[in-house]
Structures are given as C-alpha cells and as structure tokens.
Design a protein around this motif. Structure first.
Motif, PDB file in Angstrom:
ATOM      1  N   ARG A 188      53.475 -38.685  19.852  1.00 30.84           N
ATOM      2  CA  ARG A 188      54.872 -39.033  20.148  1.00 30.84           C
ATOM      3  C   ARG A 188      54.958 -40.065  21.263  1.00 30.84           C
ATOM      4  O   ARG A 188      55.750 -41.011  21.189  1.00 30.84           O
ATOM      5  CB  ARG A 188      55.655 -37.768  20.519  1.00 30.84           C
ATOM      6  CG  ARG A 188      55.971 -36.871  19.334  1.00 30.84           C
ATOM      7  CD  ARG A 188      57.023 -35.833  19.700  1.00 30.84           C
ATOM      8  NE  ARG A 188      56.502 -34.868  20.665  1.00 30.84           N
ATOM      9  CZ  ARG A 188      55.908 -33.737  20.338  1.00 30.84           C
ATOM     10  NH1 ARG A 188      55.747 -33.415  19.060  1.00 30.84           N
ATOM     11  NH2 ARG A 188      55.483 -32.897  21.276  1.00 30.84           N
ATOM     12  N   VAL A 189      54.127 -39.898  22.302  1.00 34.82           N
ATOM     13  CA  VAL A 189      54.153 -40.852  23.418  1.00 34.82           C
ATOM     14  C   VAL A 189      53.734 -42.243  22.945  1.00 34.82           C
ATOM     15  O   VAL A 189      54.378 -43.250  23.281  1.00 34.82           O
ATOM     16  CB  VAL A 189      53.227 -40.362  24.555  1.00 34.82           C
ATOM     17  CG1 VAL A 189      53.025 -41.472  25.591  1.00 34.82           C
ATOM     18  CG2 VAL A 189      53.804 -39.133  25.220  1.00 34.82           C
ATOM     19  N   LEU A 190      52.654 -42.335  22.166  1.00 35.43           N
ATOM     20  CA  LEU A 190      52.188 -43.628  21.672  1.00 35.43           C
ATOM     21  C   LEU A 190      53.229 -44.298  20.790  1.00 35.43           C
ATOM     22  O   LEU A 190      53.480 -45.498  20.908  1.00 35.43           O
ATOM     23  CB  LEU A 190      50.870 -43.461  20.905  1.00 35.43           C
ATOM     24  CG  LEU A 190      49.607 -43.349  21.749  1.00 35.43           C
ATOM     25  CD1 LEU A 190      48.407 -43.062  20.864  1.00 35.43           C
ATOM     26  CD2 LEU A 190      49.371 -44.629  22.542  1.00 35.43           C
ATOM     27  N   MET A 191      53.852 -43.527  19.902  1.00 35.02           N
ATOM     28  CA  MET A 191      54.861 -44.108  19.026  1.00 35.02           C
ATOM     29  C   MET A 191      56.072 -44.586  19.813  1.00 35.02           C
ATOM     30  O   MET A 191      56.634 -45.656  19.534  1.00 35.02           O
ATOM     31  CB  MET A 191      55.284 -43.098  17.962  1.00 35.02           C
ATOM     32  CG  MET A 191      54.219 -42.822  16.910  1.00 35.02           C
ATOM     33  SD  MET A 191      53.718 -44.318  15.998  1.00 35.02           S
ATOM     34  CE  MET A 191      55.216 -44.689  15.084  1.00 35.02           C
ATOM     35  N   GLN A 192      56.494 -43.823  20.817  1.00 36.12           N
ATOM     36  CA  GLN A 192      57.619 -44.248  21.654  1.00 36.12           C
ATOM     37  C   GLN A 192      57.304 -45.550  22.377  1.00 36.12           C
ATOM     38  O   GLN A 192      58.143 -46.461  22.445  1.00 36.12           O
ATOM     39  CB  GLN A 192      57.962 -43.150  22.670  1.00 36.12           C
ATOM     40  CG  GLN A 192      58.642 -41.936  22.064  1.00 36.12           C
ATOM     41  CD  GLN A 192      58.801 -40.803  23.071  1.00 36.12           C
ATOM     42  OE1 GLN A 192      58.327 -40.900  24.205  1.00 36.12           O
ATOM     43  NE2 GLN A 192      59.442 -39.732  22.649  1.00 36.12           N
ATOM     44  N   ARG A 193      56.081 -45.664  22.907  1.00 34.94           N
ATOM     45  CA  ARG A 193      55.686 -46.896  23.601  1.00 34.94           C
ATOM     46  C   ARG A 193      55.683 -48.082  22.642  1.00 34.94           C
ATOM     47  O   ARG A 193      56.160 -49.170  22.982  1.00 34.94           O
ATOM     48  CB  ARG A 193      54.288 -46.724  24.206  1.00 34.94           C
ATOM     49  CG  ARG A 193      54.250 -45.806  25.418  1.00 34.94           C
ATOM     50  CD  ARG A 193      52.825 -45.650  25.892  1.00 34.94           C
ATOM     51  NE  ARG A 193      52.732 -44.732  27.008  1.00 34.94           N
ATOM     52  CZ  ARG A 193      51.573 -44.278  27.494  1.00 34.94           C
ATOM     53  NH1 ARG A 193      50.429 -44.677  26.951  1.00 34.94           N
ATOM     54  NH2 ARG A 193      51.566 -43.451  28.511  1.00 34.94           N
ATOM     55  N   ARG A 194      55.176 -47.874  21.435  1.00 35.66           N
ATOM     56  CA  ARG A 194      55.071 -48.983  20.488  1.00 35.66           C
ATOM     57  C   ARG A 194      56.444 -49.450  20.015  1.00 35.66           C
ATOM     58  O   ARG A 194      56.688 -50.653  19.894  1.00 35.66           O
ATOM     59  CB  ARG A 194      54.181 -48.577  19.313  1.00 35.66           C
ATOM     60  CG  ARG A 194      52.742 -48.398  19.765  1.00 35.66           C
ATOM     61  CD  ARG A 194      51.805 -48.040  18.659  1.00 35.66           C
ATOM     62  NE  ARG A 194      50.458 -47.955  19.206  1.00 35.66           N
ATOM     63  CZ  ARG A 194      49.373 -48.275  18.552  1.00 35.66           C
ATOM     64  NH1 ARG A 194      49.448 -48.706  17.317  1.00 35.66           N
ATOM     65  NH2 ARG A 194      48.191 -48.182  19.105  1.00 35.66           N
ATOM     66  N   GLU A 200      61.647 -54.588  22.528  1.00 39.28           N
ATOM     67  CA  GLU A 200      61.723 -55.635  23.551  1.00 39.28           C
ATOM     68  C   GLU A 200      61.385 -57.008  22.963  1.00 39.28           C
ATOM     69  O   GLU A 200      62.058 -57.996  23.250  1.00 39.28           O
ATOM     70  CB  GLU A 200      60.769 -55.304  24.698  1.00 39.28           C
ATOM     71  CG  GLU A 200      61.194 -54.113  25.529  1.00 39.28           C
ATOM     72  CD  GLU A 200      60.142 -53.697  26.527  1.00 39.28           C
ATOM     73  OE1 GLU A 200      59.055 -54.331  26.533  1.00 39.28           O
ATOM     74  OE2 GLU A 200      60.377 -52.760  27.314  1.00 39.28           O
ATOM     75  N   VAL A 201      60.347 -57.052  22.123  1.00 36.59           N
ATOM     76  CA  VAL A 201      59.935 -58.332  21.531  1.00 36.59           C
ATOM     77  C   VAL A 201      61.005 -58.858  20.586  1.00 36.59           C
ATOM     78  O   VAL A 201      61.403 -60.029  20.647  1.00 36.59           O
ATOM     79  CB  VAL A 201      58.585 -58.171  20.790  1.00 36.59           C
ATOM     80  CG1 VAL A 201      58.270 -59.425  19.983  1.00 36.59           C
ATOM     81  CG2 VAL A 201      57.467 -57.895  21.782  1.00 36.59           C
ATOM     82  N   THR A 202      61.503 -58.001  19.692  1.00 38.26           N
ATOM     83  CA  THR A 202      62.476 -58.462  18.712  1.00 38.26           C
ATOM     84  C   THR A 202      63.807 -58.792  19.370  1.00 38.26           C
ATOM     85  O   THR A 202      64.492 -59.727  18.962  1.00 38.26           O
ATOM     86  CB  THR A 202      62.694 -57.399  17.627  1.00 38.26           C
ATOM     87  OG1 THR A 202      63.018 -56.137  18.243  1.00 38.26           O
ATOM     88  CG2 THR A 202      61.446 -57.233  16.794  1.00 38.26           C
ATOM     89  N   ALA A 206      65.629 -62.425  19.220  1.00 44.09           N
ATOM     90  CA  ALA A 206      67.000 -62.539  18.726  1.00 44.09           C
ATOM     91  C   ALA A 206      67.870 -63.273  19.737  1.00 44.09           C
ATOM     92  O   ALA A 206      68.723 -64.093  19.378  1.00 44.09           O
ATOM     93  CB  ALA A 206      67.566 -61.151  18.453  1.00 44.09           C
ATOM     94  N   ALA A 207      67.638 -62.996  21.047  1.00 47.47           N
ATOM     95  CA  ALA A 207      68.429 -63.649  22.082  1.00 47.47           C
ATOM     96  C   ALA A 207      68.124 -65.144  22.151  1.00 47.47           C
ATOM     97  O   ALA A 207      68.998 -65.972  22.410  1.00 47.47           O
ATOM     98  CB  ALA A 207      68.146 -62.989  23.434  1.00 47.47           C
ATOM     99  N   ALA A 208      66.841 -65.505  21.901  1.00 53.87           N
ATOM    100  CA  ALA A 208      66.445 -66.918  21.916  1.00 53.87           C
ATOM    101  C   ALA A 208      67.054 -67.655  20.750  1.00 53.87           C
ATOM    102  O   ALA A 208      67.360 -68.829  20.822  1.00 53.87           O
ATOM    103  CB  ALA A 208      64.925 -67.034  21.909  1.00 53.87           C
TER     104      ALA A 208
END
Length: 208
Positions: A188-194, A200-202, A206-208
């Motif tokens: 669960r921790v690994l999936m939450q981090r990913r 954050e990346v997407t 999108a903002a750019a």
C-alpha cells in the motif's frame, strides 16, 4: 548508492548516463542458497559480471552490469560444490534481458504479433526481433480466450493498439508490483508513493 524499491537486495553502485544509461549493480545479501540442496552459504568462490538489457528510460536504452557471486556449498554430501546466486526478481537464469523487458516484449507479441510487435517495439525503444518476440510469447502465460477477446475489444484497430502501447506500455510496470514479495502494508505504501509521483508529473505537464 541507491537501492531498487522493488528489489531491496539489489544496490546501484555506479551510474553512467550518455546516449545510453548504464547501471552497475550488486546484491546486498551476505549469503545465497544452493540450488541443489538449499543450504545457505556465505563463502564466496568467485565473482563475474553479467550484462542485462532493461526497459528504456527517457528514451535511452538501459543496460545493467550485475556483479554476480559464485558460492561454495558447505554441505559435504551435496553434488553441487559451487553454485551461482540467483536473481529471481530481476532476471531468469542465462537470460540477457530483465524479466520486465521480457514481459513487455511478450505483451507486444500477444497484442500485435511478431512482425508488428517488432516494429512497434523498435519505435518504443524495446527492440527485439520477430523471432525473439515470438519466443517471449511462448514463454508468456497465455490468458484465456475470453480474456483475450475482452482485451482486444478495447482496441478499434491495430493503430489504436499501437497508440495505447506507446503511451501505457512504458509506465505499466510501475504500477504492477510483484505483490507476492511484499507485505500488505509495504504494498500500500509503495502504491501510494507511485500514484503520488504520477499525479505530480501529470499535473505539471497539464499546467505547462
């Protein structure tokens, strides 16, 4: 030195980035089990380097230089006096590609076939010949006929499948953890981090 999040016993010792990315790796476990009798051994006999091809990163081919150890088996009655440590989460014995690269080639073959899969794979930077991809398909566990039909209904044409794989194929491995190697809390921790990194990346793009 960096530890692979999915491979806690693999350590990155060196990184070289140019037209290609080369990572020097070693294992961190002090011992290994004999393949013949299962006895743990800490007595190293020798070391050698093994080269593996991995999934590309940022459009660059990735090569792994793995420092592998040979051990003495300490069980006197064992017929295997010297054995090589295995890396089951990273690669199969004697393979030249990582498991996730083999899986990616196998998925291309299952969806597109050998020739088209080789063409699309080359565009994605995971090149493999037609024969290589067909061999990966034979090693890949085949889904049931009904599962394959459900999968193919999602694609309107081979071109649609190619566009989907181009966008999804290179990131799918990030969200397919080897759950049987992880406890439920760690999973669960690994999936939450990913998913947090992905959001954050997407969001930034999108903002750019």
């Amino acid at each position: 030195m960096i530890i692979f999040p999915d491979l806690p016993e693999i350590l990155i010792e060196q990184t070289h980035v140019a037209d290609e990315i080369t990572l020097a790796l070693r294992t961190t476990s002090p011992s290994a089990s004999c393949l013949n009798c299962g006895t743990l051994s800490m007595r190293v006999q020798s070391r050698y380097r093994r080269t593996l091809h991995d999934l590309p990163s940022t459009g660059r081919p990735v090569h792994l230089i793995v420092h592998v150890r040979r051990f003495f088996c300490k069980k006197s009655t064992c017929t295997q006096k010297i054995f090589t440590e295995q890396l089951p989460e990273l690669c199969h014995p004697h393979a030249q590609r990582t498991i996730r690269l083999q899986d990616a080639l196998g998925q291309l073959g299952l969806v597109l076939g050998g020739q088209a899969g080789a063409r699309v794979g080359s565009d994605l930077g995971i090149s493999g010949s037609r024969d290589t991809i067909l061999r990966m398909v034979r090693q890949h566990p085949l889904p049931s006929t009904r599962q394959r039909e459900r999968t193919m209904r999602r694609f309107q044409s081979p071109g649609h499948a190619q566009r989907f794989l181009s966008a999804f194929g290179l990131i799918s491995d990030r969200f397919r953890l080897k759950r049987h190697y992880l406890s439920a809390p760690d999973y669960r921790v690994l999936m939450q981090r990913r998913f947090q990194v992905w959001n954050e990346v997407t969001a930034g793009k999108a903002a750019a």
